[in-house]
Design a protein around this motif. Sequence first.
Motif, PDB file in Angstrom:
ATOM      1  N   THR A 327       0.825  -1.207   0.000  1.00  0.00           N
ATOM      2  CA  THR A 327       0.000   0.000   0.000  1.00  0.00           C
ATOM      3  C   THR A 327       0.858   1.255   0.000  1.00  0.00           C
ATOM      4  OG1 THR A 327      -1.794  -1.133   1.161  1.00  0.00           O
ATOM      5  CG2 THR A 327      -1.781   1.271   1.259  1.00  0.00           C
ATOM      6  N   LEU A 328       1.915   1.258   0.811  1.00  0.00           N
ATOM      7  CA  LEU A 328       2.796   2.422   0.875  1.00  0.00           C
ATOM      8  C   LEU A 328       3.440   2.695  -0.476  1.00  0.00           C
ATOM      9  CD1 LEU A 328       3.970   4.573   2.783  1.00  0.00           C
ATOM     10  CD2 LEU A 328       5.828   2.976   3.299  1.00  0.00           C
ATOM     11  N   GLY A 343      -1.266  11.628  -2.926  1.00  0.00           N
ATOM     12  CA  GLY A 343      -0.561  10.647  -2.115  1.00  0.00           C
ATOM     13  C   GLY A 343      -0.649  10.958  -0.629  1.00  0.00           C
ATOM     14  N   LEU A 344      -0.508  12.244  -0.264  1.00  0.00           N
ATOM     15  CA  LEU A 344      -0.600  12.635   1.139  1.00  0.00           C
ATOM     16  C   LEU A 344      -1.973  12.326   1.721  1.00  0.00           C
ATOM     17  CD1 LEU A 344       1.316  16.026   0.917  1.00  0.00           C
ATOM     18  CD2 LEU A 344       2.021  14.035   2.259  1.00  0.00           C
ATOM     19  N   ASP A 345      -3.003  12.534   0.927  1.00  0.00           N
ATOM     20  CA  ASP A 345      -4.361  12.233   1.395  1.00  0.00           C
ATOM     21  C   ASP A 345      -4.500  10.755   1.740  1.00  0.00           C
ATOM     22  OD1 ASP A 345      -5.046  14.860   1.064  1.00  0.00           O
ATOM     23  OD2 ASP A 345      -5.998  14.566  -0.890  1.00  0.00           O
ATOM     24  N   GLN A 346      -3.891   9.891   0.932  1.00  0.00           N
ATOM     25  CA  GLN A 346      -4.006   8.455   1.173  1.00  0.00           C
ATOM     26  C   GLN A 346      -3.106   7.998   2.323  1.00  0.00           C
ATOM     27  OE1 GLN A 346      -4.023   5.820  -2.163  1.00  0.00           O
ATOM     28  NE2 GLN A 346      -5.252   7.192  -3.447  1.00  0.00           N
ATOM     29  N   LEU A 347      -2.022   8.718   2.583  1.00  0.00           N
ATOM     30  CA  LEU A 347      -1.146   8.361   3.701  1.00  0.00           C
ATOM     31  C   LEU A 347      -1.866   8.447   5.046  1.00  0.00           C
ATOM     32  CD1 LEU A 347       2.445   9.841   3.224  1.00  0.00           C
ATOM     33  CD2 LEU A 347       1.791   7.443   3.462  1.00  0.00           C
ATOM     34  N   ASP A 348      -2.860   9.308   5.135  1.00  0.00           N
ATOM     35  CA  ASP A 348      -3.582   9.479   6.397  1.00  0.00           C
ATOM     36  C   ASP A 348      -4.342   8.224   6.801  1.00  0.00           C
ATOM     37  OD1 ASP A 348      -2.675  12.062   6.659  1.00  0.00           O
ATOM     38  OD2 ASP A 348      -4.410  12.942   5.632  1.00  0.00           O
ATOM     39  N   SER A 349      -4.598   7.340   5.837  1.00  0.00           N
ATOM     40  CA  SER A 349      -5.334   6.111   6.148  1.00  0.00           C
ATOM     41  C   SER A 349      -4.459   4.872   6.095  1.00  0.00           C
ATOM     42  CB  SER A 349      -6.518   5.948   5.166  1.00  0.00           C
ATOM     43  OG  SER A 349      -6.052   5.895   3.821  1.00  0.00           O
ATOM     44  N   PRO A 352      -2.137   1.036  10.590  1.00  0.00           N
ATOM     45  CA  PRO A 352      -1.500   1.482  11.847  1.00  0.00           C
ATOM     46  C   PRO A 352      -0.128   0.876  12.096  1.00  0.00           C
ATOM     47  CG  PRO A 352      -3.820   1.004  12.213  1.00  0.00           C
ATOM     48  CD  PRO A 352      -3.518   0.570  10.808  1.00  0.00           C
ATOM     49  N   VAL A 353       0.120  -0.350  11.580  1.00  0.00           N
ATOM     50  CA  VAL A 353       1.408  -0.993  11.822  1.00  0.00           C
ATOM     51  C   VAL A 353       2.557  -0.194  11.206  1.00  0.00           C
ATOM     52  CG1 VAL A 353       1.513  -2.474   9.768  1.00  0.00           C
ATOM     53  CG2 VAL A 353       2.545  -3.253  11.891  1.00  0.00           C
ATOM     54  N   LEU A 354       2.238   0.653  10.213  1.00  0.00           N
ATOM     55  CA  LEU A 354       3.291   1.414   9.542  1.00  0.00           C
ATOM     56  C   LEU A 354       3.312   2.889   9.915  1.00  0.00           C
ATOM     57  CD1 LEU A 354       3.501   0.098   5.860  1.00  0.00           C
ATOM     58  CD2 LEU A 354       5.099  -0.237   7.724  1.00  0.00           C
ATOM     59  N   ARG A 355       2.407   3.322  10.754  1.00  0.00           N
ATOM     60  CA  ARG A 355       2.353   4.757  11.062  1.00  0.00           C
ATOM     61  C   ARG A 355       3.620   5.252  11.740  1.00  0.00           C
ATOM     62  NH1 ARG A 355      -3.997   5.100  12.965  1.00  0.00           N
ATOM     63  NH2 ARG A 355      -4.859   4.896  10.852  1.00  0.00           N
TER      64      ARG A 355
END
Length: 403
Positions: A327-328, A343-349, A352-355
């Motif tokens: 996904t990243l 891309g930034l908009d999708q990073l917000d979702s 959690p394991v990668l936050r």
Amino acid sequence: MTAADDGRIEQLLRELAPQVLGPLVRRYGGFDTCEDAVQEALIAAATQWPVDGLPDNPRSWLITVASRRRIEVLRNEAARQRREESVAAMTPADPSPAAGVDDTLTLLMLCCHPSLTPPSQIALTLRAVGGLTTPEIARAFLVPEATIGQRISRAKAKIKASGAAFRLPPSEELSDRLAAVLHVLYLIFNEGYTASSGESLHRVELSAEAIRLTRQLYDRLPTEGEVAGLLALMQLTDARRPARTSPDGALIPLPEQDRGLWDANAVAEGTELITTTLRTAPVGPYQLQAAIAAVHDQAAAADDTDWRQILVLYELLETLAPGPMVTLNRIVAVAMVHGPQAGLDQLDSIDPVLRDHHRTSAVRAHLLDLAGEKEAAREAYRQAARLTESVPEQRYLESRASS
């Protein structure tokens, strides 16, 4: 000895570990006790060799020490008295495994025994065949170190209880173990190509070993599309290694690399292999990743990269084998096609394991930089630098934060 000498000894011990464990298991049986004996021999070598110097034959030295420890354990097991007597009759100082026999692939298949869960298969094989430490395996899995230690202990106990023989499984069983074997090789390669910690970006001995073992699998299973796909992925990725660092070891990101330094033969071989495989075998995740690598490698310059094709391939990959890292990477492709804000908009979702993973912060920093939000990008670069344990990555991220 100097620090460089110590580093060479550490590298040598990592390379020799599976070469010592294989002959011990073949000769004495008992994977768990043999693995413990090898670990003790490695500790002894790490202590003695920097002081006394390397023995004439380091592999034989390790086999001798590990064999003696294995026999000592047998002597303390009264229930195995008969076996102790037969083993003690051997000459432990020179086990002399068959010349030219490479036990590594057999050892890999044993570690991927069907009695083990896939996570345990992978963790044990990374330890026994790849020579990775428990902390390194934990970072590869993105789980706590204690979890990996428990998996390895349980895996050794299950192999012992199963009575598994030290030999390659019959052809009809190979496919059952193949998924775990391929994932193990993939993780070993990744640790070698981008070391999760330490002063060097690369650990070439690991990536080279992963490629060597994957070639062995491909020679044995030439019609398995995912074996071919993984081999192609490794070739196409490793081809860039000569351009990934400057002479002083600093990291050079893909868009800034001198593509003339890439290994053209590896690119050509990998491209031909994945092109043929995609036409002749059912599509799998490793083939899609190899296809993505081929698109990158075929671009004469970074600006020529066909990001739309890469995005389509990542969308297919996310459908076929979803995961946070997929996904990243897809989000990066989205940003390159539709703009950094998308891309930034999708990073917000993001999962959690990668936050709190350094790669997520690095991607965020890069996209903020592209969007012109310089101060926010600097803070994200600093956050990524704090989270990674790779010194070359830390230095690169800190340099971007300071620019």
